[in-house]
Design an enzyme around this catalytic site. Structure first.
Site, PDB file in Angstrom:
ATOM      1  N   GLY A 128       1.069  -0.750  -0.278  1.00 12.13           N
ATOM      2  CA  GLY A 128       0.042   0.101   0.551  1.00 12.13           C
ATOM      3  C   GLY A 128       0.819   1.108   0.310  1.00 12.13           C
ATOM      4  O   GLY A 128       0.803   2.080  -1.337  1.00 12.13           O
ATOM      5  N   LYS A 178      11.789 -10.720  13.885  1.00  9.65           N
ATOM      6  CA  LYS A 178      11.482 -11.229  12.187  1.00  9.65           C
ATOM      7  C   LYS A 178      10.810 -10.530  11.040  1.00  9.65           C
ATOM      8  O   LYS A 178      11.621  -9.929  10.167  1.00  9.65           O
ATOM      9  CB  LYS A 178      10.872 -13.125  11.868  1.00  9.65           C
ATOM     10  CG  LYS A 178      11.314 -13.718  10.664  1.00  9.65           C
ATOM     11  CD  LYS A 178      11.018 -14.557  11.131  1.00  9.65           C
ATOM     12  CE  LYS A 178      11.756 -15.781   9.912  1.00  9.65           C
ATOM     13  NZ  LYS A 178      13.134 -16.304  10.507  1.00  9.65           N
ATOM     14  N   GLU A 226       8.037   2.894   8.234  1.00  7.21           N
ATOM     15  CA  GLU A 226       8.598   4.166   7.298  1.00  7.21           C
ATOM     16  C   GLU A 226      10.169   4.785   7.904  1.00  7.21           C
ATOM     17  O   GLU A 226      10.927   4.831   7.320  1.00  7.21           O
ATOM     18  CB  GLU A 226       7.586   5.184   7.971  1.00  7.21           C
ATOM     19  CG  GLU A 226       5.920   4.853   6.566  1.00  7.21           C
ATOM     20  CD  GLU A 226       4.956   6.059   7.137  1.00  7.21           C
ATOM     21  OE1 GLU A 226       4.658   6.668   6.804  1.00  7.21           O
ATOM     22  OE2 GLU A 226       4.994   5.433   8.567  1.00  7.21           O
TER      23      GLU A 226
END
Ligand SMILES: Cc1cc2nc3c(=O)[nH]c(=O)nc-3n(C[C@H](O)[C@H](O)[C@H](O)COP(=O)(O)OP(=O)(O)OC[C@H]3O[C@@H](n4cnc5c(N)ncnc54)[C@H](O)[C@@H]3O)c2cc1C
Ligand code: SF4
Ligand code: FES
Ligand code: FES
Lengths: 751, 353, 164
Positions: free
Chosen positions: A249, A645, A717
């Site tokens: 997205g 992970k 981010e």
């Protein structure tokens, strides 16, 4: 002072060992067998295929569409144009809140950007619909395109990003600049970039009576449902949006976009289920992009290399009809200490689709400029870039003066530098070569991203068989929602992860808000955690208040939930299974809800950010200027890590986006027409596997009691920030050439 | 994509007859043609599928020592044919630097020769393009033309030919064997592609319906095997077209160059053979200065088609010089992990600043 | 006008009448055979999401006309596992987290199977990276992908040795 939630042991605690474990993805088998259902995979009986026709001009009017030719093509069922598009209950140009973006839903014949949808062709087969769209052969009345940052009409937007002030300052920047020992002023350009999730926006829309079901990728299910309800004048309850998996997205699926709604309109027009999947080239317009910027940085230091002034100014572009202003300068609010800081933004309006949030909106764009400028300043001071950053380390948030809720950045610098081998870096550029004679450069950048909280809800259920169900309409766009939230859920219930069912990805589940701002795990995770706590408390009450329970009377001492049993906290040998408690109470199940939102007290008292340090090695061919980012090491402090992970993957993904920002991606806009000339994945380069041979991500321990119950800051981010600048700085260090026009292309190095 | 008639002729003669009709096109793997059809750039009425034609999918050594590559031999198969790669290492390296493994598994030798330019305005049907629509103009001329031609272009068209395969083929005097309505003929690869001139829509010398049967490398081509390289500068480490590239092949006698072959890619609308540069090298002892002189000669006629692509001239010179240096150092035993890449580990530290 | 077409898809021979010669192998699989595991990312040979094996070779199914592949043997992501037993490449992708959103994953896995069969890359990470560069991953799962391919290469080699 806000409450210190983690330190206040609640009466009833859950005790778990799922969080922090590097579990493999619970949806892994679905994804590796091709069974994970993405929107375009949805099958409905009688499905029609819809394909957009889009404008090839930037501004003007559609004067003719050859609807007859399209309809005459075998298999074409209908053509939707402004003339026959079903009515909407709400004007697509209405904007009643800043999260409502104006949409192009064939409301008129105007064209306001290239690749704007101008018609939809609906056919029995994809082949027929595709050719039908080509046969429309639109004619236009064309007006000159306004493109590029040099377009006339610069203005100061009221706000940038999501309601941030366009201007902010503390101290006297001009005085700081005037009185400084060393000064740097430089201007950097970043191009328009497109999200280009691998999965094109797609929708399968299906009306049954007054009910609408849509399969469409969404980073915000409830908002999508609400938007559809508004536009179609429907009760949201009659709309089901399903999005169990998004094929990426990165912000472009945060709001349901025009083309997706056109798919619903096509279903309405034809009275049949419709599938509409964007062609890749259609994604360069109506589904958002990262706006281009021109950023001017002015920095000054005293004789010791301490910053005295920092001015970060951004010129960006929005569309002519809506507002989104890339808040690139805001990165300077938090990163480096300076007695005087000023950030400012200006904008122009161009004939493009409206820009949108794209992975680290503002932060990524601002970071590559600021980190480059910081490097230039360090160089001017004759200082090592790391030493310079440490010299200007912000102990408190520079602009606001607030303390950080936690900030392990020093440790990130230390661990990252050591792991990378930063000490082997030459101070001067163009000094290092490998055995093949390639230029080698080391560069670094500081990573930062705010630790945000939005709003989310969850429901937790304990069933009579002792298992649990946890529901929250969360979104998996690759960050691993199915796994990480199940881990949180399992711990919140004191159950093994195999003992719970986690339900997500549908709008008929509790509203989990939006998967964005790197806040989804923090927000929905907290809601899940609280729902679990609440249902455990309810269960505890059933036991501790019942004389037949071994836990009777433990109310004050409290109980611990572990492996499907409640234990007395002060005597763990006294315990009872969940099943036994419900059985005795004669209940099939008990349920409770949980909610999470920003804690205004914490947000008022603290600056809350994740931090990191990224170190990059690049190699550059001395003759050709071809660049390869051969090694990246990032060290990040982002609070609690739910699943190392998954976090590693998220950080790597961000770091690769950083490489891409610095070296690869850009929309080639022809300023004569405003059109993107590389609207594909062949010419719009993103890194391939061979571009990123070695990555390493270190997560530095950080305990943050203020951000939320879980202490989670989010990692989606931050990886891109710091990394882009680190690569750019490494290119300078390799070559001695400072390229300020991104991406760094070989012609700029050898030209 | 428009509707079309699909034909699968059983013989080359039938194929030629069918494809000679106006609006017909040959379909090989389709990795270029279908792409163009999806973009509306090509709209053939009839596709003549040649993938089942017999006898076109083999690599043979002919009695005179030349090698004949059938038009349907897949790019990957050819590159991984051990005998072929040993004799023509620069061709194999060029093939492996092109496109992606998946595309190379499909793409055919004939199709590779006939792939069309990647000029973005050619690809965009809303733009003026003399090549796509004769007489409509050329939007690249004052547009986004950073990667456009620096050799052999005209005001009518400044595009480049994107093939990697064709570059070493041109250097090695390959010959194209065809069969057309007028019968069979042979065309030197160097003369196969046309420069734009006044008619950029004419891309090759092929007549309508003319079928490529094979590409042949003459016996002499194998004499360069010990000193042959292909070098391709790209804006991404892999899966990208060349900004510019060069094939260099040397036939060494003792410490001297007996004969040199040089061709460039990504600089013109055809693979660009640099004969003057080759002549300069003949009989000389290789060194950096000589290679630089050869590179200068190779680009002597170059002129930017727009200011933005001026950099390509010096870039191409450097690529030629480096390719020669690498060729002189000797063909590596195995094609590098990153074929034709400046980041392929070089033996002998041949780089110079 | 329709044309008969026979394909072996994941080991099963299937015959159809194709009513439209424009149908690509990708669209045939996805829209007509309900095999939606194979993904469309670009439809133009630029991303690798549509990678399948045709007669044992990995190709981009978006640039392959179905009609031209009459008689071909096709392997898609749906045909890779044996019942519940994952193919070693699939298992390694899970183990090494060789994906995030998962959209490029079927193509990556088919490409990896093709790469290992081609036998050109072996256990050289650089050759694996180059050999997997025809598969874009916007999520940036490349590190895990490379690790997974290397591990699967070893697993398959061991299996082959044991069989020999
Ligand atoms: C994303 C992408 C990246 C690429 N990157 C590169 C690269 O880096 N380097 C590179 O060199 N190439 C690259 N290519 C191009 C690729 O090499 C060509 O598409 C391929 O070689 C064409 O072969 P084909 O068999 O698919 O031809 P087709 O597409 O079937 O045919 C191409 C043309 O040739 C004609 N034709 C085919 N065979 C014959 C014949 N025997 N006789 C007469 N006419 C014939 C067809 O009519 C058509 O006009 C790339 C392609 C893509 C899609
Ligand atoms: S350069 Fe050639 S191919 Fe490109 S637009 Fe101009 S005429 Fe067309
Ligand atoms: S969908 Fe086939 S390569 Fe992208
Ligand atoms: S996992 Fe999302 S694109 Fe690769």
């Amino acid at each position: 002072m806000p409450e210190l939630k983690l330190n206040q042991a609640p009466a009833h605690v859950r005790h778990g060992s799922n969080m922090g474990q590097p579990l493999t993805r619970r949806d892994g088998v679905l994804k590796v067998t091709g069974a994970a259902p993405y929107a375009a995979d949805s099958k409905v009986e009688g499905l029609l295929h819809a394909v957009l026709a889009v404008s090839t001009i930037a501004r003007g009017r559609v004067t003719h569409l050859d609807v007859a030719a399209a309809k005459a093509h075998p298999g074409v069922v209908d053509v939707m144009t402004p003339e026959n598009r079903p009515a909407l209950a709400e004007d697509p140009d209405a904007k009643t809140n800043p999260f409502m973006f104006r949409l192009d839903l064939l409301q008129n014949d105007r064209v306001r950007y290239p690749n704007q949808p101008i018609a939809v062709v609906i056919a029995d087969t994809l082949e027929a619909a595709t050719e039908g769209a080509a046969l429309l052969a639109p004619r236009y009345e064309t007006e000159p395109a306004r493109a590029g940052l040099d377009t006339e009409g610069r203005f100061s937007p009221n706000t940038v990003g999501v309601g941030n002030p366009a201007e902010a300052s503390h101290g006297d920047v001009e005085a700081g600049l005037a009185g400084a020992a060393k000064r740097v002023e430089a201007t950097y350009e970043t191009p328009a970039q497109y999200h280009n999730a691998m999965e094109p926006h797609a929708i399968v829309a299906h009306f049954e009576g007054d009910r609408l079901t849509v399969d469409t990728p969404s980073q915000g299910l409830a908002m999508a449902q609400g938007r559809l309800a508004g536009l179609f004048g429907m009760d949201p309850k009659n709309i089901l949006v399903r999005s169990p998996f998004l094929g990426g997205g990165f912000g472009s699926k945060g709001f349901i976009a025009g083309p997706q709604i056109l798919g619903v309109l096509a279903a309405k027009l034809t009275g049949r289920p419709v599938k509409l999947v964007l062609r890749r080239e259609h994604m360069y317009g109506p589904v958002g992009h990262r706006a281009p910027t021109r950023q001017t940085l002015r920095l000054a230091t005293d004789g010791d290399g301490a910053l005295q002034a920092l001015h970060h100014h951004t010129l960006t572009a929005s569309s002519t009809f809506d507002d989104f202003f890339e808040p690139a300068s805001d990165i300077a609010h938090t990163l480096y200490a300076s007695p005087a800081i000023r950030t400012s933004h200006e904008a122009v309006r161009v004939d493009s689709g409206t820009p949108l949030f794209m992975r680290a909106p503002g932060e990524a764009t601002g970071s590559i400029a600021l980190e480059s400028a910081i490097d230039e300043m360090a160089e001017a001071c004759g200082m090592d870039p790391l030493e310079f950053r440490l010299k200007n380390y912000a102990e408190i948030e520079p602009l606001s003066g607030k303390p950080f809720s936690s900030k392990a950045l020093r440790e990130c610098y230390r661990q990252g530098a050591e792991r990378f081998g930063w000490s082997k870096r030459s101070l001067a550029p163009r000094q290092m070569r490998d055995a093949d004679g390639l230029l080698v450069g080391y560069g670094m950048g500081t990573a930062t991203f705010p630790a945000l909280m939005f709003q989310a809800n969850a429901k937790a259920i304990i069933k009579r068989d002792g298992t649990g169900v946890v529901e929250s309409g969360t979104h998996d766009m690759g960050q691993g929602a199915w796994t990480a939230f199940a881990q949180v859920a399992a711990d919140s219930l004191g159950l093994d992860i195999e003992q719970i069912e986690y339900r997500a990805g549908r709008s008929d589940l509790p509203d989990a808000g939006i998967a964005g701002g790197s806040a989804h795990t923090a927000t929905a995770g907290t809601a899940i955690h609280r729902a679990g706590a609440a249902v455990i408390a309810k269960l505890a009450a059933l036991a501790t208040e019942n004389p037949d329970s071994p836990l009777y009377g433990a109310g004050n001492a409290g109980v611990i939930a572990r492996e499907g049993r409640l234990h007395r906290r002060d005597d763990e040998s006294r315990s009872e299974t969940f099943a036994a408690i419900l059985d005795r109470a004669g209940l099939d199940q008990i349920e409770e809800s949980g909610a999470a939102a920003t804690d205004p007290a914490a947000a008022g008292a603290y600056a809350m950010h994740a931090h990191g340090a990224v170190f990059a090695e690049v190699k550059v061919d001395p003759d050709f200027g071809q660049i390869r980012a051969t090694r990246l090491v990032g060290a990040f402090a982002a609070g609690r890590i739910i699943n190392p992970k998954l976090v590693r993957s998220q950080l790597f993904g961000g770091m690769i986006w950083g490489v891409s920002f610095a070296l690869h991606e850009h929309a080639a806009v022809d300023h004569r027409t405003g059109r993107v000339m590389n609207p594909n994945l062949g010419e719009y380069h993103i890194p391939v596997n061979a571009d990123v041979p070695a990555l390493e991500a270190i997560t530095v321990d950080e305990h943050d009691p203020h951000v939320n119950d879980l202490g989670v800051k989010g990692v989606g981010e931050i990886g891109i920030t710091g990394s882009a600048g680190a690569v750019a700085n490494a290119v300078w260090h390799a070559t001695g050439v400072r390229v300020r026009n991104f991406p760094i292309t070989l012609d700029q190095l050898i030209g | 994509m428009n509707r079309f008639e699909y034909l699968r002729p059983a013989t080359a003669a039938d194929a030629v007859a069918a494809a000679a009709q106006p609006g017909a096109a040959y379909l090989a793997a389709g990795t270029n043609l279908l792409d163009l059809m999806k973009g509306g750039i090509a709209r053939p009425d009839t596709l003549v599928d040649i993938t089942r034609l017999p006898g076109l999918d083999t690599v043979e050594t002919l009695p005179d020592g030349s090698t004949r590559i059938g038009a349907l031999v897949r790019n990957a198969r050819l590159a991984h044919d051990a005998g072929f790669a040993r004799r023509y290492p620069a061709v194999a390296e060029a093939l492996l630097s092109g496109a992606s493994p998946q595309l190379r598994n499909a793409a055919t030798a004939g199709g590779n020769l006939l792939q069309r330019t990647r000029c973005t305005y050619f690809y965009d049907t809303a733009s003026a393009c003399n090549k796509r629509q004769p007489g409509s103009g050329c939007d690249a001329l004052h547009g986004d033309n950073r990667l456009h031609a620096v050799l052999g272009w005209s005001e009518r068209c400044i595009a480049t030919h994107p093939s990697d395969f064709c570059v070493p083929l041109a250097a090695l005097d390959a010959v194209v064997e065809t069969h057309g309505p007028a019968g069979p003929r042979e065309i030197p690869l160097e003369a196969f592609h046309l420069l734009p001139g006044d008619a950029p829509e004419r891309e090759t010398v092929l007549q309508p319906g003319e079928l490529i049967l094979a590409v042949r490398l003459p016996p002499q081509a194998a004499e360069f095997a010990a000193h042959s390289r292909y070098l391709k500068v790209r804006e991404r480490t892999s899966y990208a077209f060349a900004v510019a590239s060069a094939a260099a092949a040397l036939r060494m006698e003792g410490d001297r160059v007996a004969e040199a072959r040089i061709a460039l890619g990504g600089v013109a609308l055809k693979p660009w053979r640099a004969r003057e540069a080759e002549a300069l090298l003949a009989g000389q002892k290789p060194d950096a200065a000589l290679f630089r002189r050869a590179a200068d000669a190779a680009l002597a006629d170059a002129r930017p088609s727009a200011p933005a692509n001026a950099f390509k001239i010096e870039l191409a010179r450097r690529i030629v010089a480096r390719a020669l240096t690498l060729a002189a150092a000797g063909t590596p035993n195995r094609i590098p992990a990153l074929p034709a890449s400046p980041f392929a580990h070089q033996t002998g530290g041949a780089h110079h600043a | 006008m329709s044309s008969p077409l026979t394909l072996t898809v994941n080991g099963v021979q299937r015959r159809f009448d194709l009513d439209d010669p424009r149908v690509t192998l990708l669209d045939l699989l996805r829209e007509r055979l309900d095999l939606t595991g194979t993904k469309k990312g670009c439809d133009r040979g630029q991303c690798g999401a549509c990678t399948i094996l045709v007669d044992g070779q990995r190709i981009n199914s978006c640039l392959a006309l179905a009609i031209s592949h009459d008689g071909a043997d096709i392997l898609t992501i749906e045909g890779v596992a044996h019942g519940d037993a994952l193919h070693p490449v699939q298992a390694a992708f899970i183990q090494h987290d060789g994906f995030q959103c998962g959209f490029c994953t079927p193509g990556q896995i088919m490409s990896a199977i093709g790469l290992i069969r081609e036998g050109q890359a072996g256990d050289d990470p650089e050759r694996v990276r180059e050999g997997m560069s025809g598969n874009l991953c916007r999520c940036g799962a490349y590190a895990g992908i490379t690790e997974a391919v290397l591990e699967a290469h070893h697993t398959l080699n061991r299996k082959a040795e044991q069989a020999a």
